[in-house]
Design an enzyme around this catalytic site. Structure first.
Site, short mmCIF file in Angstrom:
data_model
loop_
_atom_site.label_atom_id
_atom_site.label_comp_id
_atom_site.label_asym_id
_atom_site.label_seq_id
_atom_site.Cartn_x
_atom_site.Cartn_y
_atom_site.Cartn_z
N LYS A 87 0.68 -2.42 7.77
CA LYS A 87 -0.10 -1.69 6.77
C LYS A 87 -1.20 -2.60 6.24
O LYS A 87 -0.94 -3.71 5.75
CB LYS A 87 0.83 -1.24 5.64
CG LYS A 87 0.35 -0.04 4.88
CD LYS A 87 1.45 0.43 3.93
CE LYS A 87 1.03 1.65 3.14
NZ LYS A 87 2.04 1.98 2.12
O1 G3P Z 1 2.80 4.04 -0.49
C1 G3P Z 1 1.62 4.35 -1.11
C2 G3P Z 1 1.63 5.56 -2.02
O2 G3P Z 1 2.42 6.57 -1.48
C3 G3P Z 1 1.84 5.28 -3.46
O3 G3P Z 1 2.20 6.39 -4.22
O4 G3P Z 1 3.01 7.47 -6.29
O5 G3P Z 1 2.40 5.01 -6.30
O6 G3P Z 1 0.64 6.74 -6.14
P1 G3P Z 1 2.05 6.38 -5.82
#
Ligand code: G3P
Length: 218
Positions: A87
Site C-alpha cells: 500500500k
Molecule cells: O484504510 C483506509 C480507509 O478505509 C480509512 O477509513 O474510516 O478511517 O476514513 P476511515
C-alpha cells in the site's frame, strides 16, 4: 464486488472469514496502532498472522515517504507472503514506486485517493488497486460516491486494469451504492457487512414461521 475488511483486528478478520464472504483485508498505520502493534518485527508478524487467516489480498502500508524507502519497505512486505499488496500513498514518489512495483509484478494499492486525477495517475503508473476514501469526503460535505462514479467512467473509457477499491466505507448504504456504481472492491468494517444481512421483516417472519411450526408440532 469483492468485500475486504478494513481492520488489523485478528478476531474480526477471523469472524468475517468464517462468514464466508471475505475477499481480502486492508490495513493502515492507524489501524495497526489501534491494535497496539508496533516495532518492525511485530508489524511483520502481524501481517503474517492476517495472511494465515484470509484467502485473498492483504494490503500492508509503507511508512516511508521517499522513493528508495518505499521500495525497500515494500519489497520487505511483499516478501512476507504472496497475499501481501504493498500500500503506497498518493504522493509523487509514491507514483514512481507504483511503477516500480508494477514492473516487478508486485501488487499495489494506492491509498489516500481524493480526486479522479489522483486515481488516473495511479492507474497510469500500474497500480493494482486505487483506494478512494468515500467516508472522509462525506465528512467534509462532499459526496464520496461521486468520486467512485467519476473514476469508474475514466477506467472504463480506457480499459484500465486497475481496480477501484472503495475505502473509508462507514455504513451499509455505502456498500450498496458502491455496488450500484460498479466499484470492484469495497473495504469497510465488519459492522457494515453484517448490517447488510439484517431486515426487521426477516426477523418477524422467522419468528412467525418458528412459532407456527411449534404450534403444529407441539
Ligand atoms: O484504510 C483506509 C480507509 O478505509 C480509512 O477509513 O474510516 O478511517 O476514513 P476511515
Amino acid at each position: 464486488m469483492k468485500f475486504f475488511i478494513d481492520t488489523a483486528n485478528l478476531a474480526q478478520i477471523q469472524e468475517a472469514q468464517e462468514l464466508g464472504v471475505l475477499d481480502g483485508v486492508t490495513t493502515n498505520p492507524s489501524l495497526m496502532a489501534k491494535e497496539g502493534i508496533s516495532g518492525d518485527a511485530n508489524v511483520k508478524a502481524h501481517y503474517k498472522a492476517i495472511c494465515a487467516i484470509v484467502d485473498g489480498d492483504v494490503s500492508a502500508e509503507v511508512i516511508a515517504t521517499d522513493y528508495e524507502g518505499m521500495i525497500k519497505e515494500g519489497e520487505e512486505l511483499a516478501a512476507l507472503d504472496e497475499k501481501i499488496v504493498v500500500k503506497i500513498p498518493m504522493i509523487k514518489d509514491g507514483v514512481k514506486a507504483l511503477k516500480y512495483f508494477s514492473d516487478k509484478g508486485i501488487k499495489t494499492n494506492c491509498t489516500l485517493i481524493f480526486s479522479a486525477g489522483q486515481a488516473l495517475m495511479a492507474a497510469k503508473a500500474g497500480a493494482t488497486y486505487v483506494s478512494p476514501f468515500i467516508g472522509r469526503l462525506d465528512d467534509i460535505s462532499t459526496d464520496g460516491l461521486d468520486l467512485i462514479e467519476s473514476i469508474r467512467i475514466i477506467f472504463d473509457n480506457y480499459d484500465f486494469g486497475t481496480e477501484i477499491l472503495a475505502a473509508s466505507v462507514r455504513h451499509p448504504m455505502h456498500i450498496i451504492q458502491c455496488a450500484e456504481i460498479g466499484a470492484d472492491v469495497m473495504t469497510g468494517p465488519l459492522s457494515a457487512m453484517e448490517a447488510l444481512l439484517k431486515h426487521p421483516l426477516t426477523d418477524i417472519g422467522l419468528a412467525k414461521f418458528l412459532a407456527d411450526h411449534a404450534k403444529a408440532n407441539g
